[in-house]
Design an enzyme around this catalytic site. Structure first.
Site, PDB file in Angstrom:
ATOM      1  N   LYS A   1     -14.178  16.920  48.383  1.00  0.00           N
ATOM      2  CA  LYS A   1     -13.008  16.344  47.716  1.00  0.00           C
ATOM      3  C   LYS A   1     -11.941  16.022  48.752  1.00  0.00           C
ATOM      4  CE  LYS A   1      -9.931  18.868  45.369  1.00  0.00           C
ATOM      5  NZ  LYS A   1      -8.570  18.442  45.819  1.00  0.00           N
TER       6      LYS A   1
ATOM      7  N   THR B   1      -0.759  -1.559  34.318  1.00  0.00           N
ATOM      8  CA  THR B   1      -1.006  -2.637  35.282  1.00  0.00           C
ATOM      9  C   THR B   1      -1.131  -2.100  36.702  1.00  0.00           C
ATOM     10  OG1 THR B   1       0.160  -4.257  33.912  1.00  0.00           O
ATOM     11  CG2 THR B   1      -0.100  -4.783  36.245  1.00  0.00           C
ATOM     12  N   THR B   2      -0.255  -1.178  37.073  1.00  0.00           N
ATOM     13  CA  THR B   2      -0.293  -0.600  38.413  1.00  0.00           C
ATOM     14  C   THR B   2      -1.570   0.193  38.629  1.00  0.00           C
ATOM     15  OG1 THR B   2       2.119  -0.504  38.538  1.00  0.00           O
ATOM     16  CG2 THR B   2       0.890   0.964  39.996  1.00  0.00           C
TER      17      THR B   2
ATOM     18  N   ASP C   1      -8.901  20.575  51.954  1.00  0.00           N
ATOM     19  CA  ASP C   1      -7.440  20.661  51.962  1.00  0.00           C
ATOM     20  C   ASP C   1      -6.935  20.908  53.376  1.00  0.00           C
ATOM     21  OD1 ASP C   1      -7.338  20.267  49.198  1.00  0.00           O
ATOM     22  OD2 ASP C   1      -7.660  22.395  48.808  1.00  0.00           O
TER      23      ASP C   1
ATOM     24  N   ASP D   1      -9.451  12.415  45.142  1.00  0.00           N
ATOM     25  CA  ASP D   1      -8.599  13.095  44.168  1.00  0.00           C
ATOM     26  C   ASP D   1      -7.145  12.676  44.366  1.00  0.00           C
ATOM     27  OD1 ASP D   1      -7.519  14.933  42.365  1.00  0.00           O
ATOM     28  OD2 ASP D   1      -7.589  16.590  43.801  1.00  0.00           O
TER      29      ASP D   1
ATOM     30  N   THR E   1      -4.887  23.384  36.764  1.00  0.00           N
ATOM     31  CA  THR E   1      -5.222  24.805  36.637  1.00  0.00           C
ATOM     32  C   THR E   1      -4.090  25.712  37.117  1.00  0.00           C
ATOM     33  OG1 THR E   1      -6.477  24.586  38.709  1.00  0.00           O
ATOM     34  CG2 THR E   1      -7.724  24.579  36.655  1.00  0.00           C
TER      35      THR E   1
ATOM     36  N   HIS F   1      -1.259   7.998  38.156  1.00  0.00           N
ATOM     37  CA  HIS F   1      -0.489   8.122  36.913  1.00  0.00           C
ATOM     38  C   HIS F   1       0.689   7.159  37.017  1.00  0.00           C
ATOM     39  CE1 HIS F   1       1.723  11.021  33.902  1.00  0.00           C
ATOM     40  NE2 HIS F   1       1.644   9.780  33.464  1.00  0.00           N
ATOM     41  N   ASP F   2       0.577   6.021  36.315  1.00  0.00           N
ATOM     42  CA  ASP F   2       1.618   4.998  36.386  1.00  0.00           C
ATOM     43  C   ASP F   2       1.436   4.073  35.192  1.00  0.00           C
ATOM     44  OD1 ASP F   2       3.611   3.120  37.415  1.00  0.00           O
ATOM     45  OD2 ASP F   2       3.218   4.016  39.382  1.00  0.00           O
ATOM     46  N   ILE F   3       2.146   2.972  35.170  1.00  0.00           N
ATOM     47  CA  ILE F   3       1.967   2.025  34.077  1.00  0.00           C
ATOM     48  C   ILE F   3       0.570   1.403  34.179  1.00  0.00           C
ATOM     49  CG2 ILE F   3       4.447   1.561  33.918  1.00  0.00           C
ATOM     50  CD1 ILE F   3       3.920  -1.112  35.350  1.00  0.00           C
TER      51      ILE F   3
ATOM     52  N   GLY G   1     -12.002  25.382  46.934  1.00  0.00           N
ATOM     53  CA  GLY G   1     -11.235  25.149  48.149  1.00  0.00           C
ATOM     54  C   GLY G   1     -11.158  26.365  49.030  1.00  0.00           C
ATOM     55  N   ARG G   2     -10.091  27.143  48.853  1.00  0.00           N
ATOM     56  CA  ARG G   2      -9.775  28.217  49.785  1.00  0.00           C
ATOM     57  C   ARG G   2     -10.845  29.302  49.876  1.00  0.00           C
ATOM     58  NH1 ARG G   2      -3.535  28.037  47.886  1.00  0.00           N
ATOM     59  NH2 ARG G   2      -4.621  27.292  46.034  1.00  0.00           N
TER      60      ARG G   2
ATOM     61  N   LYS H   1      -5.262  11.390  41.584  1.00  0.00           N
ATOM     62  CA  LYS H   1      -4.582  11.640  40.308  1.00  0.00           C
ATOM     63  C   LYS H   1      -3.595  10.520  39.937  1.00  0.00           C
ATOM     64  CE  LYS H   1      -4.756  16.712  40.806  1.00  0.00           C
ATOM     65  NZ  LYS H   1      -5.153  16.826  42.234  1.00  0.00           N
TER      66      LYS H   1
ATOM     67  N   GLN I   1      -3.146  29.232  41.683  1.00  0.00           N
ATOM     68  CA  GLN I   1      -3.897  28.897  40.479  1.00  0.00           C
ATOM     69  C   GLN I   1      -3.623  29.954  39.412  1.00  0.00           C
ATOM     70  OE1 GLN I   1      -5.245  26.086  40.355  1.00  0.00           O
ATOM     71  NE2 GLN I   1      -6.514  25.585  42.107  1.00  0.00           N
TER      72      GLN I   1
END
Length: 239
Positions: free
Chosen positions: A33, A68-69, A11, A60, A123, A64-66, A214-215, A62, A194
């Site tokens: 990641k 086809t995209t 990150d 990572d 999370t 999230h769309d239709i 991560g941190r 994530k 978190q």
């Protein structure tokens, strides 16, 4: 992916910051990641640089769309040669199926496609947020379990969930289904933003496939020592 080393969340805002951190590990082969901040700043070149260092990569983004995209996006991501990619399960079965189809279409002959997992609930999501802001009245654990079933039915390799849901998920899905769990903290660490957190030892006890940290590593005074401590806990090695 079971028994994989802890995945370190890079990150950082730029490649120089990233490699200043990685240089402290003296060439050790790591599983890392790359999230939105770093990828959007550096683009695909950061992946090539990490592969040159023999890092395994969880990209990572994530998606999230239709459908086809997402199909087209995954077809492109397949060419980056990473090990793991993800989508949001909230996109639905058809979107998840399209994501898998895109990965398979974009993977060169003779190459292994990236593993594909679906984010169930972040999370950072609390039961209160789920009910009051997202207007999902189903209990949080039931929502995660429902998304996990649909991810498996869609042909995905696993899900992103918290450690607290993993045991229940494995009562419903195949033992080979992946549970990749962020929100990992050492016992004396801050939770930060978190909510559903756990220690590496908790994750091992619950039988999860992989932990993302991560941190607890990147912000530690001695990141290498923190990483090694997390590895020991994850492997169940007593200090």
């Amino acid at each position: 992916m079971n028994n994989t080393p802890p995945i370190i969340a890079l990150d950082f805002a730029s490649a120089p910051e990233t490699f200043a951190f990685l240089n402290r590990f003296d060439g050790e082969e790591l599983f890392v990641k790359v999230g939105m901040e770093l990828f959007y700043q550096e683009g695909p070149s950061i992946l090539e640089q990490l592969k040159h260092r023999n890092c395994r990569i969880f990209l990572d983004l994530k998606c999230h769309d239709i459908p086809t995209t997402v199909y087209k996006a995954m077809k492109r991501l397949a060419g980056f040669g990473v090990h793991l990619v993800n989508v949001h399960a909230a996109g639905g079965k058809r979107m998840m199926e399209a994501a898998l189809e895109g990965l398979e279409a974009g993977t060169s002959a003779g190459q292994k496609r990236p593993s594909l997992i679906a984010v169930t609930q972040l999370t950072s999501t609390s039961p209160e947020m789920l009910h009051e802001e997202l207007l999902i009245k189903t209990p949080l654990a039931e929502t995660v379990l429902h998304y996990s079933r649909f991810a498996e039915e869609s042909g995905l390799d696993g899900v992103v969930c918290s450690v607290h849901e993993a045991e229940r998920i494995y009562q419903e899905v195949s033992p080979s289904f992946l549970t990749v769990t962020p929100g990992i903290r050492l016992a004396d660490d801050q939770k930060n933003d978190q909510v559903r957190v756990a220690t590496p030892a908790d994750a091992k006890e619950k039988g999860v496939s992989a932990i993302v940290v991560g941190r607890s590593i990147t912000k530690a005074e001695d990141p290498v020592a923190a990483y090694q401590k997390i590895v020991r806990e994850w492997k169940g090695i007593k200090a």
